[in-house]
Write a protein that holds these residues in place. Structure first.
Motif, mmCIF file in Angstrom:
data_model
loop_
_atom_site.group_PDB
_atom_site.id
_atom_site.type_symbol
_atom_site.label_atom_id
_atom_site.label_comp_id
_atom_site.label_asym_id
_atom_site.label_seq_id
_atom_site.Cartn_x
_atom_site.Cartn_y
_atom_site.Cartn_z
ATOM 1 N N ALA A 81 1.642 107.917 76.174
ATOM 2 C CA ALA A 81 2.932 107.805 75.495
ATOM 3 C C ALA A 81 2.816 107.211 74.092
ATOM 4 O O ALA A 81 3.547 107.608 73.184
ATOM 5 N N LEU A 82 1.889 106.281 73.890
ATOM 6 C CA LEU A 82 1.788 105.592 72.598
ATOM 7 C C LEU A 82 0.941 106.316 71.560
ATOM 8 O O LEU A 82 1.145 106.116 70.357
ATOM 9 N N THR A 83 -0.010 107.132 71.985
ATOM 10 C CA THR A 83 -0.950 107.731 71.033
ATOM 11 C C THR A 83 -0.293 108.652 70.004
ATOM 12 O O THR A 83 -0.555 108.493 68.806
ATOM 13 N N PRO A 84 0.560 109.625 70.366
ATOM 14 C CA PRO A 84 1.130 110.499 69.338
ATOM 15 C C PRO A 84 1.946 109.771 68.263
ATOM 16 O O PRO A 84 1.745 110.037 67.065
ATOM 17 N N PRO A 85 2.832 108.825 68.609
ATOM 18 C CA PRO A 85 3.552 108.129 67.535
ATOM 19 C C PRO A 85 2.637 107.300 66.638
ATOM 20 O O PRO A 85 2.844 107.235 65.420
ATOM 21 N N ILE A 86 1.611 106.690 67.221
ATOM 22 C CA ILE A 86 0.685 105.900 66.409
ATOM 23 C C ILE A 86 -0.127 106.820 65.499
ATOM 24 O O ILE A 86 -0.366 106.501 64.323
ATOM 25 N N ALA A 87 -0.542 107.988 65.995
ATOM 26 C CA ALA A 87 -1.285 108.947 65.165
ATOM 27 C C ALA A 87 -0.417 109.444 64.014
ATOM 28 O O ALA A 87 -0.891 109.570 62.877
ATOM 29 N N ARG A 88 0.869 109.727 64.273
ATOM 30 C CA ARG A 88 1.777 110.149 63.193
ATOM 31 C C ARG A 88 1.950 109.046 62.163
ATOM 32 O O ARG A 88 1.950 109.300 60.954
ATOM 33 N N PHE A 89 2.092 107.811 62.634
ATOM 34 C CA PHE A 89 2.233 106.674 61.720
ATOM 35 C C PHE A 89 1.006 106.540 60.832
ATOM 36 O O PHE A 89 1.119 106.361 59.611
ATOM 37 N N LEU A 90 -0.180 106.619 61.433
ATOM 38 C CA LEU A 90 -1.412 106.495 60.655
ATOM 39 C C LEU A 90 -1.594 107.670 59.697
ATOM 40 O O LEU A 90 -2.129 107.499 58.589
ATOM 41 N N ALA A 91 -1.144 108.873 60.083
ATOM 42 C CA ALA A 91 -1.239 110.043 59.202
ATOM 43 C C ALA A 91 -0.284 109.889 58.014
ATOM 44 O O ALA A 91 -0.632 110.254 56.886
ATOM 45 N N ARG A 92 0.923 109.361 58.235
ATOM 46 C CA ARG A 92 1.866 109.132 57.130
ATOM 47 C C ARG A 92 1.334 108.109 56.146
ATOM 48 O O ARG A 92 1.581 108.214 54.947
ATOM 49 N N ARG A 93 0.632 107.110 56.653
ATOM 50 C CA ARG A 93 0.041 106.081 55.794
ATOM 51 C C ARG A 93 -1.278 106.539 55.174
ATOM 52 O O ARG A 93 -1.910 105.776 54.452
ATOM 53 N N LYS A 94 -1.700 107.752 55.503
ATOM 54 C CA LYS A 94 -2.951 108.343 55.015
ATOM 55 C C LYS A 94 -4.168 107.508 55.387
ATOM 56 O O LYS A 94 -5.127 107.406 54.640
ATOM 57 N N ILE A 95 -4.103 106.907 56.551
ATOM 58 C CA ILE A 95 -5.245 106.169 57.081
ATOM 59 C C ILE A 95 -6.175 107.114 57.813
ATOM 60 O O ILE A 95 -7.394 106.935 57.798
ATOM 61 N N ILE A 96 -5.600 108.160 58.422
ATOM 62 C CA ILE A 96 -6.400 109.196 59.079
ATOM 63 C C ILE A 96 -5.990 110.537 58.467
ATOM 64 O O ILE A 96 -4.959 110.653 57.803
ATOM 65 N N LYS A 97 -6.790 111.564 58.721
ATOM 66 C CA LYS A 97 -6.467 112.894 58.241
ATOM 67 C C LYS A 97 -5.248 113.419 58.954
ATOM 68 O O LYS A 97 -5.025 113.139 60.131
ATOM 69 N N SER A 98 -4.440 114.206 58.279
ATOM 70 C CA SER A 98 -3.174 114.676 58.846
ATOM 71 C C SER A 98 -3.322 115.978 59.607
ATOM 72 O O SER A 98 -2.378 116.737 59.729
#
Length: 147
Positions: free
Chosen positions: A128-145
């Protein structure tokens, strides 16, 4: 529950990779920390696991029974009159969690074992937590989008 622990978790690892592993390890670290604090504060983890139907060391409440400590006699002899009082000791339930923490290497080892038992609860939390955290990190450009 096998759906969450098997295929869905593997799909999550393929899709999100390092983010899913980071979330899973973070959830595990939070779980171990909480269990460690609870065990150190003498919370009866066994009864909590029984309430969650996860099982424990035993399913019954065990009562301390030491035959020599169950009764004791008080005798008083004053002015030729003898008074005898038989006092029964109250039976107390054993806190198996505290005994295990003290005898088997401490609270941290017991916290890790309880964490292993709670794996079926941690996996859906990770899913449940992984997709929202991945989207958050992608918006912050910490990970590739590419997610």
């Amino acid at each position: 529950m096998a759906f969450f622990t098997g295929g869905r978790f593997r799909e999550l690892l393929k899709k999100y990779g390092k983010v899913a592993m980071g979330v899973h390890f973070s959830v595990s670290a939070a779980s171990i920390s909480g269990l460690y604090v609870a065990i150190n504060n003498n919370v009866d983890v066994e009864s909590l696991l029984d309430k969650l139907h996860m099982g424990g060391v035993s399913s019954k409440d065990q009562v301390e029974s030491n035959p020599s400590d169950e009764k004791f006699v008080l005798e008083d002899n004053v002015n030729g009159t003898s008074t005898t009082v038989i006092v029964e000791k109250e039976k107390t339930t054993r806190n198996r969690t505290a005994e295990l923490a003290a005898s088997s290497g401490g609270a941290l080892a017991l916290a890790v074992l309880c964490n292993k038992a709670l794996f079926p609860i941690r996996v859906p939390i990770t899913v449940a937590l992984t997709p929202p955290i991945a989207r958050f990190l992608a918006r912050r450009k910490i990970i590739k989008s590419g997610i």
